[in-house]
Design an enzyme around this catalytic site. Structure first.
Site, PDB file in Angstrom:
ATOM      1  N   GLU A   1       0.808  -1.231   0.000  1.00 18.16           N
ATOM      2  CA  GLU A   1       0.000   0.000   0.000  1.00 18.16           C
ATOM      3  C   GLU A   1       0.840   1.281   0.000  1.00 18.16           C
ATOM      4  O   GLU A   1       0.498   2.238   0.690  1.00 18.16           O
ATOM      5  CB  GLU A   1      -0.938   0.018   1.221  1.00 18.16           C
TER       6      GLU A   1
HETATM    7  C1  TNX Z   1      -4.519  -3.898   4.572  1.00 17.05           C
HETATM    8  S1  TNX Z   1      -2.949  -6.269   4.244  1.00 17.05           S
HETATM    9  C2  TNX Z   1      -3.260  -3.671   5.087  1.00 17.05           C
HETATM   10  C3  TNX Z   1      -3.135  -3.203   6.464  1.00 17.05           C
HETATM   11  C4  TNX Z   1      -4.462  -2.986   7.111  1.00 17.05           C
HETATM   12  C5  TNX Z   1      -5.406  -4.096   6.733  1.00 17.05           C
HETATM   13  C6  TNX Z   1      -6.723  -4.024   7.421  1.00 17.05           C
HETATM   14  C7  TNX Z   1      -1.857  -5.267   4.098  1.00 17.05           C
HETATM   15  C8  TNX Z   1      -0.618  -5.776   3.589  1.00 17.05           C
HETATM   16  N1  TNX Z   1      -2.104  -4.001   4.435  1.00 17.05           N
HETATM   17  O1  TNX Z   1      -2.372  -2.023   6.493  1.00 17.05           O
HETATM   18  O2  TNX Z   1      -4.278  -2.982   8.489  1.00 17.05           O
HETATM   19  O3  TNX Z   1      -5.593  -4.043   5.359  1.00 17.05           O
HETATM   20  O4  TNX Z   1      -7.482  -5.154   7.178  1.00 17.05           O
END
Ligand code: TNX
Length: 508
Positions: A310
């Site tokens: 992300e």
């Molecule tokens: C996605 S899964 C994220 C996290 C969040 C989560 C909440 C991932 C690699 N990154 O930063 O906490 O969703 O479900």
């Protein structure tokens, strides 16, 4: 119905062993004369087992050194011997007098101990003395894991969890033969591990959490305690330092790491994708190398997770530049990098493990990486994310990846989920627990149970041995075990639970 058995009469073991059969007439009842006879190289496993069994049974259960040539005394024998199937493989047999666990390594004996524990009445889990009899039903077990890596991830950044809470989670995971604990140690809301060369990461960057609570961090001694506690349970800690996104806490602590050198405020919300390290700032690499060096030195396990997810506020070029350097540094510090699957869109080193967290079966970059030889950890968010709600309206959890009922979490296979990613590419399975909505140990219980045990079975048991109706029966049997352990599980409507049991259950 015997409380440790299912309606089909077989002991309710999770994960279901590769082979298990009842052997009539060979039950073993632990009496006053019972001993735990352990191979000289597995005395620690013997002591662990004694610690499990003594409180409820009130038996002395002395741990004695096993004489490999002589028959074992009454009770339990932990025997090291050549056995195929790897270090975690084990066998259990009973002969009316002794329960014998065999394995090639202490690790296998420890996994076998978790099965033995589940063969005993659930009251064994209580810490107060209760009446027996403490009978292990006559049985022959031959068991080994399908995948080498069975993990759970705990996000201690969104909400901080004390060492005791982490140890409790380790114990819960160990019961289901999980062998990796991935700690998500850093995120926008907090930096949770003391770094001697960059002290403000925790002195300032750990001082809050989601919702504005006090946050917290692990000193190096705290972290060593967690690593040691996990190691005694043959669980490897996988530390994650998330980059280049999810770095607001570090940027708040050290303005020299930001794009314009201006301090950013700490963050207590739950948005993602706004923070980023800066690729053309030499301080970025000094920072990363120092951090990776310290984390690697504190961590005996082979992996260091570098995040990579992300990074919505990082350009493609910057992301790739940082990823190349970060992988080099992690390897130079002697560790194998793991990255969330976005890293596979960048210049992935062949040794880097890719953690798939998508919500569809379409992940061309992961398939391509597997084809080039990268190993894959399967954490599909719509199946394994313990922070997803079970159903609309739940007290806890998010639902961006959907709702995950316990049978959803069970009903998939890691070896054919992504077409092109087969068993030989899959290192294993991990269930992440993000903690935007979870702040207490009871919250973790409710999100993890009953889903953690069923995902543990997806990672351990042979596909052919798995069956939902059997699992449902076994979950029913395990609920009383969770009660004895004080685990406030979610009363999923997909399972027939005991009446007065679980989170928010009506009183008996
Ligand atoms: C996605 S899964 C994220 C996290 C969040 C989560 C909440 C991932 C690699 N990154 O930063 O906490 O969703 O479900």
């Amino acid at each position: 119905m015997d409380d440790a058995r299912t309606q089909a009469g077989l002991p309710a073991v999770i994960p279901v062993p590769a082979e298990i059969e009842a052997i009539v007439g060979t039950d073993v009842t632990l009496g006053d004369d019972a001993v735990i006879a352990a191979d000289p190289n597995a005395v620690g496993v013997g002591e662990y087992l004694a610690g499990l069994l003594r409180p409820a049974t009130g038996l002395a259960l002395p741990v004695v050194v096993l004489d490999a040539a002589a028959p074992a005394g009454p009770g339990i024998a932990l025997r090291l011997t050549a056995l195929p199937g790897g270090d975690e493989a084990y066998g259990i047999s009973t002969d009316g007098r002794t329960v014998t666990i065999t394995a090639a390594a202490a690790e296998g004996l420890f996994r076998g101990v978790q099965t033995l524990r589940q063969l005993l009445p659930v009251t064994i889990e209580g810490r107060e003395r209760v009446a027996g009899p403490w009978t292990v039903p006559g049985v022959r077990v031959s068991d080994r894991p399908r995948f080498a890596y069975r993990g759970v991830m705990l996000d201690v950044a969104r909400h901080f969890f004390a060492v005791a809470d982490v140890e409790r989670y380790i114990d819960q995971a160990a019961l289901y033969k999980v062998n990796h604990l991935h700690l998500h140690l850093t995120d926008d809301q907090g930096w949770r591990l003391e770094i001697a060369t960059w002290p403000r990461l925790t002195a300032y960057g750990a001082g809050t959490e989601v919702g504005g609570g006090p946050g917290g961090f692990y000193t190096r001694d705290d972290y060593r305690r967690i690593v040691g506690y996990a190691a005694e349970r043959f669980i490897t800690v996988v530390p994650e330092i998330d980059l280049p996104g999810h770095t607001n806490a570090a940027l708040a602590a050290y303005p020299e790491l930001t794009r314009d050198g201006v301090a950013v405020p700490r963050y207590t919300g739950i948005e993602v994708g706004f923070s980023s390290l800066v690729a053309d700032n030499p301080r970025t690499y000094r920072f990363l190398d120092d951090v990776f060096g310290e984390v690697a030195a504190l961590t005996p396990g082979p992996y260091l997770h570098l995040g990579g997810d992300e990074a919505k506020n990082t350009t493609r070029e910057e992301y790739d530049q940082i990823l190349v350097r970060a992988q080099q540094m992690v390897r130079a510090h002697g560790k194998t990098p793991i990255g969330w699957h976005e890293a596979a869109e960048g210049p992935l080193d062949p040794s880097t493990v890719v953690q798939f967290w998508g919500t569809t079966r379409d992940a061309p970059e992961v398939v391509a990486a597997a084809g080039r030889g990268n190993r894959v950890i399967m954490s599909p968010a719509n199946l394994t994310y313990l922070d997803m709600q079970y159903a609309p309206g739940d007290r806890l959890g998010l639902h961006w990846a959907g709702y995950i009922e316990v049978d959803d979490a069970y009903g998939w296979d890691p070896g054919d989920y992504l077409p092109g990613v087969a068993d030989e590419h899959v290192l294993g399975v991990e269930s992440p627990l993000w903690t935007e909505t979870a702040a207490t140990a009871a919250d973790l219980d409710e999100l993890a149970f009953p889903r953690l045990p069923v995902i543990a079975e997806v990672g351990w048991s042979p596909r052919t041995a798995r069956d939902w109706s059997s699992m449902r029966d076994r979950l029913t049997a395990h609920a009383a075990r969770w009660d004895a352990l004080g685990i406030a599980y979610y009363r999923s409507p997909r399972v027939d639970w005991p009446v007065a049991s679980g989170a928010g259950a009506p009183p008996a």
